[in-house]
Write an enzyme that holds these catalytic residues in place. Structure first.
Site, PDB file in Angstrom:
ATOM      1  N   SER A  31       0.842  -1.195   0.000  1.00  0.00           N
ATOM      2  CA  SER A  31       0.000   0.000   0.000  1.00  0.00           C
ATOM      3  C   SER A  31       0.874   1.241   0.000  1.00  0.00           C
ATOM      4  CB  SER A  31      -0.908   0.013   1.230  1.00  0.00           C
ATOM      5  OG  SER A  31      -1.490   1.294   1.352  1.00  0.00           O
ATOM      6  N   HIS A  75      -1.198  -1.222  -4.223  1.00  0.00           N
ATOM      7  CA  HIS A  75      -2.482  -0.869  -3.620  1.00  0.00           C
ATOM      8  C   HIS A  75      -2.521   0.643  -3.423  1.00  0.00           C
ATOM      9  CE1 HIS A  75      -6.032  -1.811  -1.121  1.00  0.00           C
ATOM     10  NE2 HIS A  75      -5.597  -0.864  -0.304  1.00  0.00           N
ATOM     11  N   ASP A  89      -4.700   3.739  -2.040  1.00  0.00           N
ATOM     12  CA  ASP A  89      -5.814   4.100  -1.153  1.00  0.00           C
ATOM     13  C   ASP A  89      -6.332   5.485  -1.478  1.00  0.00           C
ATOM     14  OD1 ASP A  89      -6.114   1.843   0.711  1.00  0.00           O
ATOM     15  OD2 ASP A  89      -4.037   2.289   1.219  1.00  0.00           O
ATOM     16  N   MET A 133      -8.927   8.299  -0.540  1.00  0.00           N
ATOM     17  CA  MET A 133      -9.787   8.715   0.586  1.00  0.00           C
ATOM     18  C   MET A 133     -10.277  10.139   0.343  1.00  0.00           C
ATOM     19  SD  MET A 133      -7.574   7.321   3.799  1.00  0.00           S
ATOM     20  CE  MET A 133      -6.693   5.756   3.762  1.00  0.00           C
ATOM     21  N   HIS A 170      -8.259   1.188  -4.102  1.00  0.00           N
ATOM     22  CA  HIS A 170      -9.213   0.970  -3.006  1.00  0.00           C
ATOM     23  C   HIS A 170      -9.884   2.308  -2.716  1.00  0.00           C
ATOM     24  CE1 HIS A 170      -9.651  -0.037   1.599  1.00  0.00           C
ATOM     25  NE2 HIS A 170     -10.814   0.051   0.985  1.00  0.00           N
ATOM     26  N   MET A 175     -12.063   4.608  -0.799  1.00  0.00           N
ATOM     27  CA  MET A 175     -12.761   4.873   0.471  1.00  0.00           C
ATOM     28  C   MET A 175     -13.422   6.234   0.330  1.00  0.00           C
ATOM     29  SD  MET A 175      -9.787   3.317   2.884  1.00  0.00           S
ATOM     30  CE  MET A 175      -8.652   3.421   1.515  1.00  0.00           C
ATOM     31  N   MET A 191     -11.877  -5.649   5.369  1.00  0.00           N
ATOM     32  CA  MET A 191     -11.019  -4.737   6.131  1.00  0.00           C
ATOM     33  C   MET A 191     -10.719  -5.356   7.491  1.00  0.00           C
ATOM     34  SD  MET A 191     -10.314  -2.142   4.234  1.00  0.00           S
ATOM     35  CE  MET A 191      -9.374  -1.283   5.503  1.00  0.00           C
ATOM     36  N   GLY A 230      -3.066   4.101   7.848  1.00  0.00           N
ATOM     37  CA  GLY A 230      -2.128   2.991   7.893  1.00  0.00           C
ATOM     38  C   GLY A 230      -1.611   2.822   9.312  1.00  0.00           C
ATOM     39  N   ASP A 256      -6.920  -6.266   4.325  1.00  0.00           N
ATOM     40  CA  ASP A 256      -6.253  -4.966   4.320  1.00  0.00           C
ATOM     41  C   ASP A 256      -6.340  -4.359   5.714  1.00  0.00           C
ATOM     42  OD1 ASP A 256      -5.250  -2.445   3.726  1.00  0.00           O
ATOM     43  OD2 ASP A 256      -6.955  -1.840   2.480  1.00  0.00           O
ATOM     44  N   GLY A 257      -5.162  -4.088   6.294  1.00  0.00           N
ATOM     45  CA  GLY A 257      -5.095  -3.422   7.594  1.00  0.00           C
ATOM     46  C   GLY A 257      -4.369  -4.264   8.625  1.00  0.00           C
TER      47      GLY A 257
END
Ligand code: DX5
Ligand code: ZN
Length: 227
Positions: free
Chosen positions: A7, A30, A32, A34, A63, A65, A134, A141, A172-173
């Site tokens: 990520s 990956h 992210d 947001m 991804h 969000m 998730m 992160g 993920d996470g």
């Protein structure tokens, strides 16, 4: 073989092309996205995905969000993403959206926050190429892995087996050398890792190590027989 998706949330945003190069050999990058509404954090959007797609050969796993993915997700496919994940909590019409993502030529994926159960979506799974569970609350992160998500991973893998689907199961996470084996045993086969990769001295080596741990752990798992 387990797939590892570093990520870039934990990478240096001013040097994204170099940071992609630092994890050469990864299956996907990956990304992210947001919007400061769906999650309390703001990262990047379509123009940066477009530039990154030109700067690396590694396919991009976006991804989202964000609120209103029905409106925005197709633009990420056009920007060059190979896989686009929307959150079911934000999507108005998840089936229509998954079909649109596929029709535009990317893999369609749906994400579940920790509090969202998989069971209501059983009939929808054939519309997807990947499901993302998730294992932290989305937004940041470096958070601690939620062990209480393991039963949901297991139940999802059971549904995939029951319907004989070619569906990837991503986690993920908080995925690290200390937690990846539990995820693999439970049924995950695609692993996002941010801080565990970019926080390591040698990110490419961290990816290799994670892949090895996950591949070994899943080889003996009940769900991997015949894989
Ligand atoms: C969190 C993001 C993750 C994040 C994972 O909302 O979706 O992809 O980068 O970071 P780590 O691996 O550090 O938990
Ligand atoms: Zn993510």
């Amino acid at each position: 073989m387990a797939q590892i998706n570093p990520s870039i949330l934990s990478a240096d945003f001013a040097r994204l092309a170099d940071e992609a190069e630092a994890v050469r050999g990864s299956d996907w990058l990956h990304v992210d996205v947001m919007d400061n509404h769906f999650v309390p954090n703001l990262t990047l959007g379509v123009p940066i995905v477009e530039s990154l797609a030109r700067a690396t050969d590694t396919p991009l796993d976006c991804h989202l969000m964000i609120e209103d993915p029905d409106r925005w997700a197709p633009q990420f496919v056009e920007a060059g993403a190979g896989s686009v994940t929307f959150h079911v909590e934000a999507a108005a019409a998840p089936v229509r959206l998954a079909r649109e993502i596929r029709a535009k030529g990317a893999r369609a994926s749906m994400a579940l926050k920790p509090g969202t159960p998989i069971e209501p979506y059983e009939d929808l799974l054939p519309e997807l190429d990947m499901l993302l569970i998730m294992t932290v609350e989305p937004g940041f992160g470096g958070q601690a892995f939620l062990d209480i998500m393991l039963p949901k991973i297991r139940r999802t893998r059971e549904l995939i087996a029951k319907h004989d689907l070619e569906l990837w199961l991503q986690v993920d996470g908080g995925v690290s050398a200390g937690t990846i084996e539990r995820c693999a045993e439970a049924g995950a086969d695609v692993f996002v890792a941010g801080s565990a990769v970019y926080g390591a001295e040698d990110p490419a080596e961290a990816v290799r190590k994670l892949r090895e741990l996950a591949t070994k752990a899943s080889a003996d798992a009940w769900w991997a027989c015949g894989h």
